[in-house]
Design an enzyme around this catalytic site. Structure first.
Site, PDB file in Angstrom:
ATOM      1  N   LYS A  47       0.845  -1.203   0.000  1.00  0.00           N
ATOM      2  CA  LYS A  47       0.000   0.000   0.000  1.00  0.00           C
ATOM      3  C   LYS A  47       0.881   1.254   0.000  1.00  0.00           C
ATOM      4  O   LYS A  47       2.093   1.167   0.228  1.00  0.00           O
ATOM      5  CB  LYS A  47      -0.902  -0.019   1.230  1.00  0.00           C
ATOM      6  CG  LYS A  47      -0.150  -0.020   2.563  1.00  0.00           C
ATOM      7  CD  LYS A  47      -1.086  -0.322   3.732  1.00  0.00           C
ATOM      8  CE  LYS A  47      -0.338  -0.372   5.046  1.00  0.00           C
ATOM      9  NZ  LYS A  47      -1.192  -0.838   6.149  1.00  0.00           N
ATOM     10  N   ARG A 148     -10.846  -1.042  14.397  1.00  0.00           N
ATOM     11  CA  ARG A 148     -10.742  -0.174  13.234  1.00  0.00           C
ATOM     12  C   ARG A 148     -11.694  -0.669  12.156  1.00  0.00           C
ATOM     13  O   ARG A 148     -12.533   0.062  11.682  1.00  0.00           O
ATOM     14  CB  ARG A 148      -9.297  -0.148  12.715  1.00  0.00           C
ATOM     15  CG  ARG A 148      -9.111   0.768  11.527  1.00  0.00           C
ATOM     16  CD  ARG A 148      -7.652   0.885  11.108  1.00  0.00           C
ATOM     17  NE  ARG A 148      -7.129  -0.335  10.482  1.00  0.00           N
ATOM     18  CZ  ARG A 148      -5.887  -0.453  10.025  1.00  0.00           C
ATOM     19  NH1 ARG A 148      -5.032   0.559  10.138  1.00  0.00           N
ATOM     20  NH2 ARG A 148      -5.475  -1.588   9.480  1.00  0.00           N
ATOM     21  N   HIS A 177      -6.366  -7.876  12.486  1.00  0.00           N
ATOM     22  CA  HIS A 177      -5.205  -6.995  12.513  1.00  0.00           C
ATOM     23  C   HIS A 177      -4.860  -6.678  13.966  1.00  0.00           C
ATOM     24  O   HIS A 177      -5.745  -6.436  14.779  1.00  0.00           O
ATOM     25  CB  HIS A 177      -5.526  -5.708  11.738  1.00  0.00           C
ATOM     26  CG  HIS A 177      -4.316  -4.873  11.431  1.00  0.00           C
ATOM     27  ND1 HIS A 177      -3.174  -5.387  10.850  1.00  0.00           N
ATOM     28  CD2 HIS A 177      -4.070  -3.547  11.615  1.00  0.00           C
ATOM     29  CE1 HIS A 177      -2.282  -4.407  10.688  1.00  0.00           C
ATOM     30  NE2 HIS A 177      -2.799  -3.287  11.149  1.00  0.00           N
ATOM     31  N   ARG A 234       1.551 -11.230   6.473  1.00  0.00           N
ATOM     32  CA  ARG A 234       1.076  -9.981   5.873  1.00  0.00           C
ATOM     33  C   ARG A 234       1.992  -8.811   6.257  1.00  0.00           C
ATOM     34  O   ARG A 234       1.541  -7.809   6.797  1.00  0.00           O
ATOM     35  CB  ARG A 234      -0.347  -9.723   6.368  1.00  0.00           C
ATOM     36  CG  ARG A 234      -1.292  -9.172   5.291  1.00  0.00           C
ATOM     37  CD  ARG A 234      -2.711  -9.099   5.809  1.00  0.00           C
ATOM     38  NE  ARG A 234      -2.822  -8.351   7.031  1.00  0.00           N
ATOM     39  CZ  ARG A 234      -3.604  -8.682   8.066  1.00  0.00           C
ATOM     40  NH1 ARG A 234      -4.386  -9.750   8.012  1.00  0.00           N
ATOM     41  NH2 ARG A 234      -3.631  -7.944   9.154  1.00  0.00           N
ATOM     42  N   TYR A 278      15.318  31.515   5.652  1.00  0.00           N
ATOM     43  CA  TYR A 278      14.125  32.243   6.108  1.00  0.00           C
ATOM     44  C   TYR A 278      14.143  32.458   7.614  1.00  0.00           C
ATOM     45  O   TYR A 278      14.456  31.540   8.375  1.00  0.00           O
ATOM     46  CB  TYR A 278      12.869  31.425   5.788  1.00  0.00           C
ATOM     47  CG  TYR A 278      12.489  31.364   4.333  1.00  0.00           C
ATOM     48  CD1 TYR A 278      12.250  32.510   3.582  1.00  0.00           C
ATOM     49  CD2 TYR A 278      12.332  30.126   3.714  1.00  0.00           C
ATOM     50  CE1 TYR A 278      11.872  32.424   2.252  1.00  0.00           C
ATOM     51  CE2 TYR A 278      11.949  30.029   2.380  1.00  0.00           C
ATOM     52  CZ  TYR A 278      11.721  31.192   1.652  1.00  0.00           C
ATOM     53  OH  TYR A 278      11.345  31.111   0.347  1.00  0.00           O
ATOM     54  N   CYS A 325      13.747  24.970   3.473  1.00  0.00           N
ATOM     55  CA  CYS A 325      12.825  25.607   2.530  1.00  0.00           C
ATOM     56  C   CYS A 325      12.034  24.534   1.781  1.00  0.00           C
ATOM     57  O   CYS A 325      12.259  23.344   1.960  1.00  0.00           O
ATOM     58  CB  CYS A 325      13.595  26.452   1.514  1.00  0.00           C
ATOM     59  SG  CYS A 325      14.789  27.587   2.237  1.00  0.00           S
ATOM     60  N   MET A 326      11.133  24.968   0.905  1.00  0.00           N
ATOM     61  CA  MET A 326      10.332  24.008   0.149  1.00  0.00           C
ATOM     62  C   MET A 326      11.189  23.163  -0.786  1.00  0.00           C
ATOM     63  O   MET A 326      10.983  21.959  -0.921  1.00  0.00           O
ATOM     64  CB  MET A 326       9.252  24.738  -0.667  1.00  0.00           C
ATOM     65  CG  MET A 326       8.272  23.785  -1.332  1.00  0.00           C
ATOM     66  SD  MET A 326       7.113  24.609  -2.432  1.00  0.00           S
ATOM     67  CE  MET A 326       6.117  25.529  -1.296  1.00  0.00           C
ATOM     68  N   ASP A 327      12.174  23.801  -1.418  1.00  0.00           N
ATOM     69  CA  ASP A 327      12.938  23.108  -2.459  1.00  0.00           C
ATOM     70  C   ASP A 327      14.424  22.965  -2.153  1.00  0.00           C
ATOM     71  O   ASP A 327      15.129  22.271  -2.869  1.00  0.00           O
ATOM     72  CB  ASP A 327      12.819  23.879  -3.786  1.00  0.00           C
ATOM     73  CG  ASP A 327      11.390  24.318  -4.035  1.00  0.00           C
ATOM     74  OD1 ASP A 327      10.517  23.434  -4.044  1.00  0.00           O
ATOM     75  OD2 ASP A 327      11.146  25.533  -4.157  1.00  0.00           O
TER      76      ASP A 327
END
Ligand SMILES: *Cc1c(COP(=O)(O)O)cnc(C)c1O
Length: 393
Positions: A47, A148, A177, A234, A278, A325-327
């Protein structure tokens, strides 16, 4: 949004930041898990894009290694598997999260096995399977204490009596589970195992037989496989090289499959007292060299790692400094003499060039500790913007 990361060739000129996925390690981890699980058949859980590793290449390798079935969380995650020839159509794919009734058509189209946990859904799926002349396979899901999903143990027999009479559906699995399989205190885990065992036995006594009886996530395989392996394993996180927690008595011998690397994109020599990034949250304590690397929080290098995370360059650790930072982000390399283009290892290992002997390493557990979370969230948090490069296929 696309559910799968793209695959890139080894030499990928458009982005210097890459996640390298070592498929030999994935194979070795799978073998270690299966060996610990008494060589029971396995349904590797792939998943969330194989926990961030790329679902199709991982599925292909695991099927070749002998995986009996593949597990995803949502039907949509199976789409890339069913539309790619690398994963044979005959390989069963089970969706381990119970579906809505309106999902019937898609489950039929993609030939997916589903969790039987609601009679309304069972009826809708049976009707759709009959209409299209198919036979769907299902797994009766018992809620033994995770609370769940699944039906309650005392409802199981009546549910099976009604559900097994529905046309074009075969319930060939029964599962549950565990909530605490990776904890040192196994008390509640044993309670769940006992409830599951008793419920399955009651069903058996009433004449219901199951080909697949499954419950064992990574924690259960590692610590309790003799009681929890049943007839199908699993595992998820351990495939990718991490034990589910630090509390296991007998952790699995698995190694991280993903490493993350980039290279220095620019360098600047600054005098003491200069702010970096920043908010000026870091100030150079002395004359030093600041290296900029092209990876940021939009890649999964979480902003909260500011002031905490470090990287490896040339066999030594250096701190990430200033706000991530973002990048991009910045690394204080002191007086080290690195050039633009030098490899920077973000997650992974390097041969030590300093006082530490052998290898130095940074893995998802380090970030997880710094962020007070678990390695699962780190791995699934490496975003689709980071190209996945496959080695040792
Ligand atoms: C995610 C998941 C697993 C795998 O768990 P790990 O702790 O990653 O081994 C197994 N079963 C179900 C139902 C899951 O949702």
């Amino acid at each position: 949004m696309n559910y799968t990361t793209r695959e890139y060739p080894q030499e990928y000129p458009l982005r210097t930041t890459v996640a390298e996925i070592d498929l030999e390690r994935l194979r070795a981890n799978f073998r270690a898990i299966v060996a610990r699980g008494n060589h029971a058949p396995a349904m590797p859980v792939i998943k969330a894009d194989a926990y961030g590793h790329g679902i199709v290449p991982c599925a292909e390798v695991l099927v070749r290694e002998g995986a009996q079935m593949l597990g995803v969380a949502f039907a949509a995650e199976a789409e890339p598997l069913r539309s790619d020839r690398r994963v044979p159509y005959e390989v069963p794919i089970a969706v381990v999260t119970p579906p809505f009734p309106h999902g019937a058509q898609e489950y039929c189209r993609l030939n997916l096995e589903f969790c039987a946990a609601s009679m309304t859904t069972m009826q809708a799926f049976s009707a759709e399977a009959s209409r299209t002349g198919r036979n769907l396979h299902a797994h009766l899901t018992i809620d033994t204490g995770m609370h769940r999903d699944g039906i309650q143990p005392h409802e199981a027999l009546e549910f099976m009596r009604v559900a097994s009479a529905l046309p074009n559906i075969t319930i060939h699995g029964v599962c549950t589970h565990f909530a605490t399989a990776d904890e040192a205190d196994k008390h509640y885990f044993h309670t769940q195992v006992e409830r599951f065992r008793t419920t399955v036995q009651t069903l058996r006594d009433a004449g219901f037989a199951f080909r697949f009886i499954h419950a064992a996530n990574s924690g259960a395989v590692a610590d309790s496989s003799t009681e929890a392996a049943f007839t199908l394993l699993r595992p998820g996180i351990a495939l990718y090289g991490y034990n589910p927690s630090g509390e296991l008595t007998t952790p699995l011998d698995v190694k991280p499959v993903m490493s993350l690397k980039t290279s220095i994109i620019s360098l600047r020599r600054l005098s003491a007292g200069e702010p970096v990034s920043y908010g000026r949250r870091y100030t150079t304590p002395r004359e030093t060299t600041i290296a900029t690397i092209p990876i940021g929080y939009a890649d999964g290098l979480r902003r909260n790692l500011t002031g905490k995370a470090r990287v490896m360059i040339g066999g030594q650790y250096f701190p990430i400094v200033g706000t991530i930072c973002m990048d991009q982000c910045m690394v204080d390399i002191g007086d080290a003499d690195f050039q633009v283009g030098e490899t920077v290892q973000i997650l992974g290992s390097q041969k030590s060039s300093g006082s530490e002997q052998g290898e130095i390493r940074i893995d998802a557990n380090d970030w997880a500790q710094q962020l007070r979370t678990i390695p699962y969230e780190i791995l699934t948090g490496i975003t689709a913007r980071v190209p996945r490069i496959y080695v040792n296929s």
